[in-house]
Each structure stands twice: as C-alpha cells, then as structure tokens.
Design a protein around this motif. Structure first.
Motif, PDB file in Angstrom:
ATOM      1  N   ILE A 122       0.535  -0.857   0.884  1.00 22.13           N
ATOM      2  CA  ILE A 122      -0.305  -0.076   0.208  1.00 22.13           C
ATOM      3  C   ILE A 122       0.881   1.201   0.389  1.00 22.13           C
ATOM      4  O   ILE A 122       0.527   2.414  -0.695  1.00 22.13           O
ATOM      5  N   PHE A 123       2.034   1.085   1.129  1.00 24.44           N
ATOM      6  CA  PHE A 123       3.096   2.551   0.876  1.00 24.44           C
ATOM      7  C   PHE A 123       3.544   2.667  -0.015  1.00 24.44           C
ATOM      8  O   PHE A 123       4.166   3.781  -1.153  1.00 24.44           O
ATOM      9  N   SER A 124       4.349   1.659  -0.804  1.00 27.21           N
ATOM     10  CA  SER A 124       4.470   1.671  -1.832  1.00 27.21           C
ATOM     11  C   SER A 124       4.141   2.364  -3.179  1.00 27.21           C
ATOM     12  O   SER A 124       4.416   3.064  -4.326  1.00 27.21           O
ATOM     13  N   THR A 125       2.829   1.343  -3.308  1.00 25.76           N
ATOM     14  CA  THR A 125       1.871   2.454  -4.323  1.00 25.76           C
ATOM     15  C   THR A 125       1.510   4.186  -4.438  1.00 25.76           C
ATOM     16  O   THR A 125       1.405   4.317  -4.924  1.00 25.76           O
ATOM     17  N   LEU A 126       1.680   4.421  -2.959  1.00 22.83           N
ATOM     18  CA  LEU A 126       1.526   5.842  -3.259  1.00 22.83           C
ATOM     19  C   LEU A 126       2.775   5.907  -3.956  1.00 22.83           C
ATOM     20  O   LEU A 126       2.352   7.417  -4.407  1.00 22.83           O
ATOM     21  N   LYS A 127       3.604   5.839  -3.532  1.00 23.93           N
ATOM     22  CA  LYS A 127       4.913   6.594  -4.486  1.00 23.93           C
ATOM     23  C   LYS A 127       4.902   5.965  -5.874  1.00 23.93           C
ATOM     24  O   LYS A 127       4.894   7.500  -6.321  1.00 23.93           O
ATOM     25  N   LYS A 128       3.800   5.694  -6.264  1.00 24.79           N
ATOM     26  CA  LYS A 128       3.432   5.516  -7.852  1.00 24.79           C
ATOM     27  C   LYS A 128       2.582   6.487  -7.901  1.00 24.79           C
ATOM     28  O   LYS A 128       2.389   6.996  -9.652  1.00 24.79           O
ATOM     29  N   LEU A 129       1.712   6.869  -7.809  1.00 25.57           N
ATOM     30  CA  LEU A 129       0.720   8.078  -7.141  1.00 25.57           C
ATOM     31  C   LEU A 129       1.093   9.280  -7.896  1.00 25.57           C
ATOM     32  O   LEU A 129       2.339   9.568  -6.892  1.00 25.57           O
ATOM     33  N   ASN A 130       0.790  10.471  -8.415  1.00 28.56           N
ATOM     34  CA  ASN A 130       1.226  11.648  -9.001  1.00 28.56           C
ATOM     35  C   ASN A 130       0.630  12.734  -7.584  1.00 28.56           C
ATOM     36  O   ASN A 130      -0.124  13.410  -7.954  1.00 28.56           O
ATOM     37  N   LEU A 131       1.282  12.219  -6.520  1.00 29.85           N
ATOM     38  CA  LEU A 131       0.888  13.629  -5.312  1.00 29.85           C
ATOM     39  C   LEU A 131       1.381  14.871  -5.908  1.00 29.85           C
ATOM     40  O   LEU A 131       3.117  15.055  -6.433  1.00 29.85           O
ATOM     41  N   THR A 132       0.770  15.701  -5.346  1.00 30.74           N
ATOM     42  CA  THR A 132       0.823  17.033  -5.181  1.00 30.74           C
ATOM     43  C   THR A 132       1.636  17.528  -3.988  1.00 30.74           C
ATOM     44  O   THR A 132       2.056  16.341  -2.752  1.00 30.74           O
ATOM     45  N   ASP A 133       2.682  18.255  -4.368  1.00 29.93           N
ATOM     46  CA  ASP A 133       3.833  19.129  -3.287  1.00 29.93           C
ATOM     47  C   ASP A 133       3.170  18.208  -1.622  1.00 29.93           C
ATOM     48  O   ASP A 133       3.728  18.248  -0.729  1.00 29.93           O
ATOM     49  N   THR A 134       1.881  19.359  -1.795  1.00 27.00           N
ATOM     50  CA  THR A 134       1.365  19.385  -0.553  1.00 27.00           C
ATOM     51  C   THR A 134       0.999  18.049   0.321  1.00 27.00           C
ATOM     52  O   THR A 134       0.689  17.729   0.976  1.00 27.00           O
ATOM     53  N   GLN A 135       0.605  17.050  -0.879  1.00 23.90           N
ATOM     54  CA  GLN A 135      -0.200  15.545  -0.401  1.00 23.90           C
ATOM     55  C   GLN A 135       1.328  14.952   0.067  1.00 23.90           C
ATOM     56  O   GLN A 135       1.045  14.571   1.028  1.00 23.90           O
ATOM     57  N   LYS A 136       2.982  15.202  -1.021  1.00 21.30           N
ATOM     58  CA  LYS A 136       3.619  14.457  -0.178  1.00 21.30           C
ATOM     59  C   LYS A 136       3.768  15.028   1.340  1.00 21.30           C
ATOM     60  O   LYS A 136       4.264  13.816   1.784  1.00 21.30           O
ATOM     61  N   GLN A 137       3.778  16.263   1.473  1.00 22.54           N
ATOM     62  CA  GLN A 137       3.976  16.929   3.270  1.00 22.54           C
ATOM     63  C   GLN A 137       3.007  16.270   3.735  1.00 22.54           C
ATOM     64  O   GLN A 137       3.768  15.767   5.042  1.00 22.54           O
ATOM     65  N   GLU A 138       1.860  16.575   3.810  1.00 26.69           N
ATOM     66  CA  GLU A 138       0.862  15.592   4.260  1.00 26.69           C
ATOM     67  C   GLU A 138       0.964  14.409   4.623  1.00 26.69           C
ATOM     68  O   GLU A 138       0.535  13.300   5.768  1.00 26.69           O
ATOM     69  N   VAL A 139       1.581  13.448   3.747  1.00 27.45           N
ATOM     70  CA  VAL A 139       1.785  11.834   3.912  1.00 27.45           C
ATOM     71  C   VAL A 139       2.465  12.090   4.951  1.00 27.45           C
ATOM     72  O   VAL A 139       2.823  11.220   5.735  1.00 27.45           O
ATOM     73  N   LYS A 140       4.352  13.114   4.404  1.00 23.94           N
ATOM     74  CA  LYS A 140       5.411  12.797   5.407  1.00 23.94           C
ATOM     75  C   LYS A 140       4.478  12.648   7.147  1.00 23.94           C
ATOM     76  O   LYS A 140       4.972  12.197   8.304  1.00 23.94           O
ATOM     77  N   LYS A 141       4.416  14.054   7.701  1.00 24.51           N
ATOM     78  CA  LYS A 141       3.235  14.328   8.573  1.00 24.51           C
ATOM     79  C   LYS A 141       2.724  13.215   9.025  1.00 24.51           C
ATOM     80  O   LYS A 141       2.793  12.820  10.623  1.00 24.51           O
ATOM     81  N   ILE A 142       1.846  12.183   8.630  1.00 22.33           N
ATOM     82  CA  ILE A 142       0.627  11.574   9.101  1.00 22.33           C
ATOM     83  C   ILE A 142       1.771  10.209   8.895  1.00 22.33           C
ATOM     84  O   ILE A 142       1.915   9.698  10.615  1.00 22.33           O
ATOM     85  N   MET A 143       2.745  10.183   8.873  1.00 21.29           N
ATOM     86  CA  MET A 143       4.172   8.884   8.694  1.00 21.29           C
ATOM     87  C   MET A 143       4.728   8.964  10.256  1.00 21.29           C
ATOM     88  O   MET A 143       4.993   7.794  11.006  1.00 21.29           O
ATOM     89  N   MET A 144       5.108  10.273  10.066  1.00 18.13           N
ATOM     90  CA  MET A 144       6.085  10.503  11.426  1.00 18.13           C
ATOM     91  C   MET A 144       4.585  10.435  12.671  1.00 18.13           C
ATOM     92  O   MET A 144       5.522  10.087  13.565  1.00 18.13           O
ATOM     93  N   GLU A 145       3.774  11.213  12.599  1.00 21.12           N
ATOM     94  CA  GLU A 145       2.936  10.822  13.824  1.00 21.12           C
ATOM     95  C   GLU A 145       2.671   9.644  14.213  1.00 21.12           C
ATOM     96  O   GLU A 145       2.336   9.309  15.305  1.00 21.12           O
ATOM     97  N   SER A 146       2.501   9.105  12.860  1.00 23.74           N
ATOM     98  CA  SER A 146       1.969   7.341  13.597  1.00 23.74           C
ATOM     99  C   SER A 146       3.268   6.493  14.560  1.00 23.74           C
ATOM    100  O   SER A 146       3.425   5.456  14.242  1.00 23.74           O
ATOM    101  N   LYS A 147       4.727   6.940  14.028  1.00 22.37           N
ATOM    102  CA  LYS A 147       6.125   6.878  14.613  1.00 22.37           C
ATOM    103  C   LYS A 147       5.746   6.904  15.834  1.00 22.37           C
ATOM    104  O   LYS A 147       6.909   6.566  16.787  1.00 22.37           O
ATOM    105  N   LYS A 148       5.035   7.875  16.250  1.00 26.14           N
ATOM    106  CA  LYS A 148       5.448   8.089  17.595  1.00 26.14           C
ATOM    107  C   LYS A 148       4.413   7.324  19.031  1.00 26.14           C
ATOM    108  O   LYS A 148       3.647   7.082  18.497  1.00 26.14           O
ATOM    109  N   THR A 149       5.109   6.606  19.375  1.00 26.89           N
ATOM    110  CA  THR A 149       4.841   5.421  20.440  1.00 26.89           C
ATOM    111  C   THR A 149       5.282   5.834  21.851  1.00 26.89           C
ATOM    112  O   THR A 149       6.193   6.625  22.369  1.00 26.89           O
ATOM    113  N   THR A 150       4.888   4.878  22.949  1.00 30.44           N
ATOM    114  CA  THR A 150       5.504   5.092  24.390  1.00 30.44           C
ATOM    115  C   THR A 150       7.013   4.466  24.782  1.00 30.44           C
ATOM    116  O   THR A 150       7.323   3.219  24.220  1.00 30.44           O
ATOM    117  N   PRO A 151       7.585   5.404  24.671  1.00 29.75           N
ATOM    118  CA  PRO A 151       8.872   4.716  24.302  1.00 29.75           C
ATOM    119  C   PRO A 151       9.335   3.853  25.691  1.00 29.75           C
ATOM    120  O   PRO A 151       8.737   3.521  26.754  1.00 29.75           O
TER     121      PRO A 151
END
Length: 157
Positions: free
Chosen positions: A53-82
């Motif tokens: 699913i995530f590798s398929t996203l790279k094949k889409l023609n995402l706008t710069d704004t969409q790319k930034q939002e995707v990065k933001k979502i990915m970074m938020e999901s990495k936050k876990t209890t240490p």
C-alpha cells in the motif's frame, strides 16, 4: 627449486589469491552477505506485500502538499510510548514493559489502518481510482507468480 623457494612461492601465491578474492567481493565479505541477502529477499516475498500500500503511493502523482501531508501522517504514527518508561535509575518495571510491548503489538494493525485512512482521504478521485488499479495489478501479479496468500498456503504457491 629448493624446498624453501617452493614454500615461499606457495605462500606468495596463496596470499595473492586470497587478496584478489577478498578484493572482488569488497571488504568485510560483502560478496557472501549480498548473496544471502538476495536469497532472503527472494524467499521472503511476503514482506513486499506487507508494504504494498505504501509503496503504491509512491507511484501516484501526488502534489507537493499531499507529499508533505503523507510525511506528516507517517511521522505522527511513529510516535509511541518509549520503552525507557519501564526503567528508572535503579530499577526495571517488568509489568510496565510488558504493558508497553503488548499495546504496541495490539495497536499495530489499528495504527496502520488509521494511517491508510488518513492518507487515502488526501487523495483526489482520480488518484483513488489509480491507487485501486495499482493495488489490483500487484495482487494479480502476485497470484500469477504463485504467491497466493491465503490461510492454506501462506504464499508458497
């Protein structure tokens, strides 16, 4: 040739061969590691399916704004209890460690689904259609290769 000359010649020859073999593979035995890594990737094709699913996203023609939002979502999901919360200066809280690790395992699928949902919401209608088509193509290719992931064969054909 004397015995000493033969020994010296054999030593030089073996050193030269060993050095050239080592040089052809690179340092630290990368040659063997690359072969084993390739074999491992070949036999663990299901790992690619996991991230399809995530590798398929790279094949889409995402706008710069969409790319930034995707990065933001990915970074938020990495936050876990240490894990460090289970440790203090003088002790280790086994129960807290078990709780953190259990929650991490239990929430993995939920957090991935939430991540996909947020990213999918960013896509426009055309991108959603393209995304679905690319996923279907990947699934079709996997089935043609005999990598059918059902409960009976677990991707072994």
């Amino acid at each position: 040739m004397t015995k000493r000359t033969k020994i010296l010649t054999a030593l030089v020859l073996s050193t030269t061969l060993a050095t050239s073999a080592f040089a052809s593979c690179g340092n630290k035995g990368e040659c063997n590691m690359n072969k084993s890594h390739k074999m491992m990737k070949k036999h663990m094709g299901h790992k690619k399916a996991h991230n399809s699913i995530f590798s398929t996203l790279k094949k889409l023609n995402l706008t710069d704004t969409q790319k930034q939002e995707v990065k933001k979502i990915m970074m938020e999901s990495k936050k876990t209890t240490p894990l460090s919360e289970a440790f203090s200066k003088t002790s280790f809280d086994k129960e807290k460690y078990i709780k953190i690790m259990s929650e991490k395992r239990e929430n993995m699928i939920k957090s991935k689904a939430l991540k996909i949902e947020k990213i999918y919401a960013l896509l426009d209608e055309k991108q959603k259609e393209q995304f679905k088509m690319l996923l279907d193509l990947k699934n079709e290719k996997r089935q043609q290769k005999g990598m059918n992931f059902d409960k009976n064969c677990n991707g072994r054909g």
